[in-house]
Scaffold this active site. Structure first.
Site, short mmCIF file in Angstrom:
data_model
loop_
_atom_site.label_atom_id
_atom_site.label_comp_id
_atom_site.label_asym_id
_atom_site.label_seq_id
_atom_site.Cartn_x
_atom_site.Cartn_y
_atom_site.Cartn_z
N SER A 72 -3.52 -0.99 -0.18
CA SER A 72 -2.50 -1.58 -1.05
C SER A 72 -3.05 -2.82 -1.75
O SER A 72 -4.02 -2.72 -2.51
CB SER A 72 -1.23 -1.86 -0.23
N ASP A 117 4.56 8.16 -1.20
CA ASP A 117 4.51 6.70 -1.17
C ASP A 117 5.55 6.14 -2.14
O ASP A 117 5.50 6.40 -3.35
CB ASP A 117 3.09 6.28 -1.57
N HIS A 125 3.35 5.08 2.62
CA HIS A 125 2.50 3.89 2.43
C HIS A 125 2.09 3.25 3.77
O HIS A 125 1.45 2.20 3.78
CB HIS A 125 3.28 2.87 1.60
#
Lengths: 279, 279
Positions: free
Chosen positions: B148, B224, B257
């Site tokens: 991320s 995600d 995620h």
């Protein structure tokens, strides 16, 4: 039994599903949360490992830290992780971390104020498997494992319930709770101070009368700070020797009491259970 | 540079050592904690993977949740995990979780009040590797990966510093921070509102001028929740195509995620880096 259960989360993991569920437990008189890992293509051929965590844990510690899903996916093993005690404002608690909520010791309490809610043995052995069989299409074949207080729980659940499990294992279990500070404190509160009532919840005592011989694997770190005073695997080794119970105890050099220790050997335990569950 | 560092913990894991260290960072003007995994028999032949975590994380999330040590031990790879920002009472912060402490974005800030402490790029690329080389006998060969915000960090560290890394990979990276809400908020604060200054910290922009071609692997979950608005791997794919940069982007069906996603594919990334580091 209330068989309603609500899905809290569902996350893809190693092509299977890591889920959390919440339900009203009639055994414990409160709402409970459990986690379950479903391997890819889970179905009636998929056996279930019950994992019992240690003091202060809930249903998530093992799921997040043990790294078990990779091998569970490969072996086609579901893993159910209950919480470590009843929970909620109406459930008796204690300020200490080793008594009350988060520290249920996987027994059925008989002393006030604990006896109405603290019935984790019946929850883990009976209510939760029944709920799992209602909500998931999985095999009825079960094994049980756990860590520390949960290792004690796994041993006691297996030894008290012949015919229920195909195998049992533990990481750094509290082997002889009647004779260690954590166990004496918990048993005194949950069962009362009369020690005759403690015998039915102590793995060393139960082993002497065991009517069944299950495959039994224990890993214990030699650098575990709780080894000598709280865990006492040598007491279980002696009891197993006396009873002729086939115990494999592996002392692991340099390992402590943490999830880094569990992660290092969880694959061995999953393979051990998968083999027993196949037969 | 202050090369003093204190060992906070040292735990056996897959026959290697999982350690935490604390040191005074001259780059960041504060005390910093980092984690390092040393595989069994670590030595001058052992290359190092730098792992950069995402928003709200510190040096421990990856260590506890990714399950990377098993494969790192097998491949003989050390893994260094820095924190995600400077830390401490004297370090500017923001009430939001996506700005300030825990959200350093792996850049060198140029705007007040951030510019004196928020220099995570120089810390990760220069100071921390120098400190590691002082305290550990490991290879100078390095690769970089992250998740991320840390995926953005890995891409930018690699693209800005030719000759520094052997390979780069990312899980669900913020690919085009100039054009997503998280990035615009962070860049506006750390770099000021003049967008010309942002170009040097955006992977899509940097790729257009890249003088080096590193092996580059990205995994992105299709489930995600941040995919479309924040992560934008298609923008990086377009930039890579235009620049002739060899990018392997794997879209993973059903994955979100979380660290369950990272754990599911971390072995692939470690093997990818180990191969690049051997050559």
């Amino acid at each position: 039994m209330n068989t309603q259960a609500n899905l809290l989360s569902d996350q893809r993991c190693f092509d299977g599903n890591q889920q959390r569920w919440r339900h009203a437990s009639s055994t414990l008189g409160c709402e409970m949360t459990f986690s379950i890992y479903l391997p890819p293509d889970a179905g009636p051929h998929t056996p279930v490992l019950y994992w019992l965590s240690g003091l202060t844990c809930n249903d998530e510690n093992f799921v997040q830290k043990a790294g078990a899903q990779r091998m569970a996916a490969r072996l086609g093993l579901a893993i159910v992780c209950p919480d470590t005690s009843p929970r909620g404002d109406q459930v008796p608690d204690d300020g200490a971390w080793d008594l009350g909520q988060g520290a249920g010791f996987y027994l059925n309490a008989s002393a006030a104020p604990w006896q109405s809610h603290y019935r984790m043995h019946d929850y883990v052995v009976h209510e939760l498997p029944a709920l799992v069989s209602t909500h998931f299409s999985l095999s009825a074949k079960k094994s049980v494992s756990g860590h520390s207080m949960g290792g004690h729980g796994a041993l006691v659940c297996a030894l008290r319930n012949p015919g229920h499990y195909h195998s049992v294992s533990a990481f750094a279990p509290i082997c002889h709770p009647m004779d260690c500070p954590w166990g004496i404190k918990a048993f005194s509160a949950y069962l009362g101070t009369e020690k005759d009532g403690w015998l039915a919840w102590d793995a060393c005592e139960l082993m002497a009368q065991a009517s069944e011989r299950l495959p039994l694997l224990i890993d214990q770190g030699e650098a575990d700070a709780f080894l000598a005073q709280q865990l006492q695997p040598t007491a279980l080794l002696a009891a197993a020797g006396k009873a002729g119970y086939p115990l494999t105890l592996r002392m692991q050099s340099g390992y402590d009491h943490s999830y880094f220790f569990i992660a290092s050997f969880i694959d061995d335990h999953l393979a051990f259970h998968a083999q027993a569950l196949q037969t």
